[in-house]
Design a protein around this motif. Structure first.
Motif, PDB file in Angstrom:
ATOM      1  N   SER A 121     -13.363   1.409   1.239  1.00 48.03           N
ATOM      2  CA  SER A 121     -12.795   0.373   0.374  1.00 48.03           C
ATOM      3  C   SER A 121     -12.781  -1.012   1.012  1.00 48.03           C
ATOM      4  O   SER A 121     -12.636  -2.007   0.312  1.00 48.03           O
TER       5      SER A 121
ATOM      6  N   LEU B 266      -8.063  -3.660  -7.189  1.00 48.22           N
ATOM      7  CA  LEU B 266      -6.694  -3.216  -6.936  1.00 48.22           C
ATOM      8  C   LEU B 266      -6.033  -2.677  -8.201  1.00 48.22           C
ATOM      9  O   LEU B 266      -5.337  -1.661  -8.163  1.00 48.22           O
TER      10      LEU B 266
ATOM     11  N   THR C  97      -5.836  -0.856   0.433  1.00 51.26           N
ATOM     12  CA  THR C  97      -6.412   0.059  -0.555  1.00 51.26           C
ATOM     13  C   THR C  97      -6.442   1.482  -0.025  1.00 51.26           C
ATOM     14  O   THR C  97      -6.198   2.446  -0.773  1.00 51.26           O
TER      15      THR C  97
ATOM     16  N   ALA D  90      -7.464   0.732  -8.882  1.00 55.27           N
ATOM     17  CA  ALA D  90      -7.156   1.657  -7.776  1.00 55.27           C
ATOM     18  C   ALA D  90      -5.716   2.155  -7.883  1.00 55.27           C
ATOM     19  O   ALA D  90      -5.447   3.358  -7.766  1.00 55.27           O
TER      20      ALA D  90
ATOM     21  N   SER E 193     -10.448  -2.063   3.042  1.00 50.78           N
ATOM     22  CA  SER E 193      -9.068  -2.565   3.048  1.00 50.78           C
ATOM     23  C   SER E 193      -8.102  -1.491   3.501  1.00 50.78           C
ATOM     24  O   SER E 193      -8.124  -0.373   2.971  1.00 50.78           O
TER      25      SER E 193
ATOM     26  N   GLY F 126       0.788  -1.221   0.000  1.00 50.04           N
ATOM     27  CA  GLY F 126       0.000   0.000   0.000  1.00 50.04           C
ATOM     28  C   GLY F 126       0.816   1.264   0.000  1.00 50.04           C
ATOM     29  O   GLY F 126       0.714   2.100  -0.902  1.00 50.04           O
TER      30      GLY F 126
END
Length: 562
Positions: free
Chosen positions: A468, A414, A473, A417, A470, A165
């Motif tokens: 999200s 993902l 994320t 994103a 997550s 991330g």
């Protein structure tokens, strides 16, 4: 200010579509990428070559993360289908009859271990049914499983929220140049972000077991009182320290892969035997009211929830050590492959696939396919487990097929994103001479919140996780933004990025994705709103306390921290 609002449109759209209209991330992120691409081309004047390069780089970067996600899901499904997870769950049954201590061990420590190994919503979904099977009201089980799965989330799935991330900020050549000018490699920078995530987490991590118990006794106890929680406070603090001390130490010494996994394993090894010996355990045993006195809102399809993770009846029961062995192997392999002294790290990292100067830009992609934890140890241990646990061919096929299906939606979400973030990060490469979209947003935010940003920063992480589902994320979406705000206002970028990571973990308590998963597994669908409303209180406390800690650090050591 107009350009700042335009730059923020992809993120605003993401929030609105996810929160207001309940769109799944796999539908939202392609739309958000499309808006970012149109703005980059039409307003910022980004050449198509750079737009395409940033998008391709984002997709390739997502592939690295997806290998970890697939490996984590595969190992978890392997343990479910081999019968190991059932044995591990049963191993908790005979430790103590006190519900307060059961909650600490399962909702905090066991959940932390599963988070460190698998992440991605798995821990609360596993811990909830286990607590119901022990006799917890289903609503209580879902609530405390979500709250307990907070501190370890930043290092979940062997550090994916940090490794997969926060590394999104490294997509900017300007940021990489700043880091190198400060005398750090990008690897050392990510290590430092992990440390500054672990330190504020450590403050709240000591308190989370007590907060879990306070929620139980106040909301689900016969007396509806905090007094019953304070009776177990010494044990709760002891359990918190047993996790936090190794958690922080490992983050400092080894990096972001192992703090949750190894910290929780060490804590379980300390706390479970201590519990059996009655160490710091209160003399009176606390329990919920009898079932006929339970509030109707506490229950759901309890019997279904308690058996929802059951294994085939013809499966031969394995020993507890055999059941735990895959996790032990994961821990050992991670240690020996991450510590340079063993000599394996250099060997594994030498196998690299890459693409230099993607589509004629200065963006460079690399894949260390043997060093990614998704391959070694996750996929490797999943394969070893097939033979170690004597799985049938049909079980293996089902496990791999299910895992591939589960990773599909994550791949779309993902991929787009990270592509969106990379377009925004690299929009400064344009013919208009304008600062990039992320920098434009950061300048505006810095002017509005300059004096209080350390207090505000964790809430950005919470927002990202809430919308999200997550922490990873959330970090992909907002790490570059947080970095640039810190740069603009002249405070430590490491500390602010740490707060972003911490906020994303705290948001795990209330993110819709995890709440729905937890409610589903314990059979209380429809109670999501109530859980989010209650869990928002510890999430808010988490953000405030960690923000104050970071604010104090910046005041004391700010000029010396990058």
């Amino acid at each position: 200010m107009l350009h700042a609002i335009l730059a923020a449109l992809p993120i605003i759209l993401t929030v609105v579509l996810m929160v207001k209209f309940a769109w799944p991330a796999k539908k939202v992120m392609p739309v958000a990428w499309g808006v970012a691409a149109l703005l980059a081309l039409g307003v910022w004047g980004m050449p198509f070559q750079w737009l395409a390069g940033a998008t391709v780089f984002g997709g390739l970067s997502a592939f690295n993360i997806l290998i970890i996600v697939f490996g984590a899901i595969l190992l978890m499904n392997t343990l479910q289908n081999s019968g190991a997870m059932k044995v591990i769950s049963q191993g908790f049954y005979g430790i103590t009859p006190d519900r307060r201590i059961q909650a600490i061990i399962i909702a905090f420590l066991f959940t932390a271990f599963i988070e460190g190994a698998a992440g991605f919503g798995t821990p609360a979904a596993l811990a909830g049914p286990l607590l119901v099977g022990l006799g917890f009201p289903p609503l209580a089980a879902a609530m405390v499983a979500l709250v307990g799965n907070s501190t370890p989330v930043s290092f979940g799935a062997v550090g994916t929220p940090v490794i997969g991330g926060v590394t999104s900020v490294l997509g900017s050549p300007e940021t990489v140049a700043q880091i190198e000018a400060a005398g750090m490699t990008t690897g050392e920078f990510i290590h430092q972000v992990g440390i500054w995530s672990a330190l504020p987490h450590g403050i709240m991590g000591v308190l989370m077991p007590l907060i879990i118990v306070m929620m139980l006794t106040k909301l689900f106890g016969e007396k509806k009182s905090f007094k019953d929680a304070f009776e177990v406070a010494p044990f709760a603090i002891f359990a918190g320290l047993a996790f936090v001390v190794p958690y922080i130490s490992i983050a400092v010494l080894f990096g972001p892969e192992l703090p949750s996994l190894a910290g929780a394993l060490i804590a379980l090894i300390i706390v479970v035997p201590a519990t059996k010996k009655g160490f710091l355990c209160p003399k009176n045993v606390w329990d919920f009211p009898k079932k006929d006195k339970w509030d109707a809102s506490w229950t759901g399809t309890e019997e279904l929830a308690a058996t929802s993770e059951s294994e085939p009846e013809d499966k031969k029961q394995m020993g507890l050590i055999t059941a735990w062995m895959p996790y032990i192997l994961v821990s050992v392999i991670l240690v020996v492959t991450r510590i340079p002294a063993f000599g394996l790290k250099d060997i594994l990292t030498s196998y690299t696939l890459g693409w230099q100067g993607i589509l004629g830009t200065s963006l460079n992609y690399s894949l260390q396919y043997l060093y990614l934890p998704g391959t070694i140890p996750f996929i490797l241990v999943a394969i070893i487990t097939i033979f170690m646990h004597g799985m049938k061919t049909e079980e293996v096929k089902e496990t791999w097929g299910k895992s591939m299906k589960q990773v599909g939606p994550a791949a779309i979400a993902l991929g787009f994103a990270i592509a969106m973030v990379q377009v925004m990060l690299n929009s400064g490469n344009n013919v208009s001479g304008m600062a990039g979209m992320t920098v434009t947003m950061s300048v505006a935010a810095a002017s509005l919140f300059q004096g209080v940003w350390p207090l505000f920063a964790p809430f950005i992480g919470i927002l990202g996780a809430f919308m999200s589902g997550s922490n990873t994320t959330s970090n992909i979406l907002f790490s570059a933004f947080q970095y640039n705000v810190a740069d603009q206002i002249g405070v430590s970028r490491l500390v602010i990025l740490g707060l972003q990571v911490v906020g994303g973990a705290a948001g795990n308590m209330i993110c819709v994705h995890n709440v729905v998963a937890a409610c589903t597994t314990v059979g209380v669908l429809g109670k999501e709103g109530e859980i989010i409303k209650i869990n928002a209180i510890p999430a808010f406390i988490y953000a405030i306390v960690t923000g104050l800690f970071a604010y104090a650090v910046i005041l004391l050591f700010g000029p010396t921290l990058f």
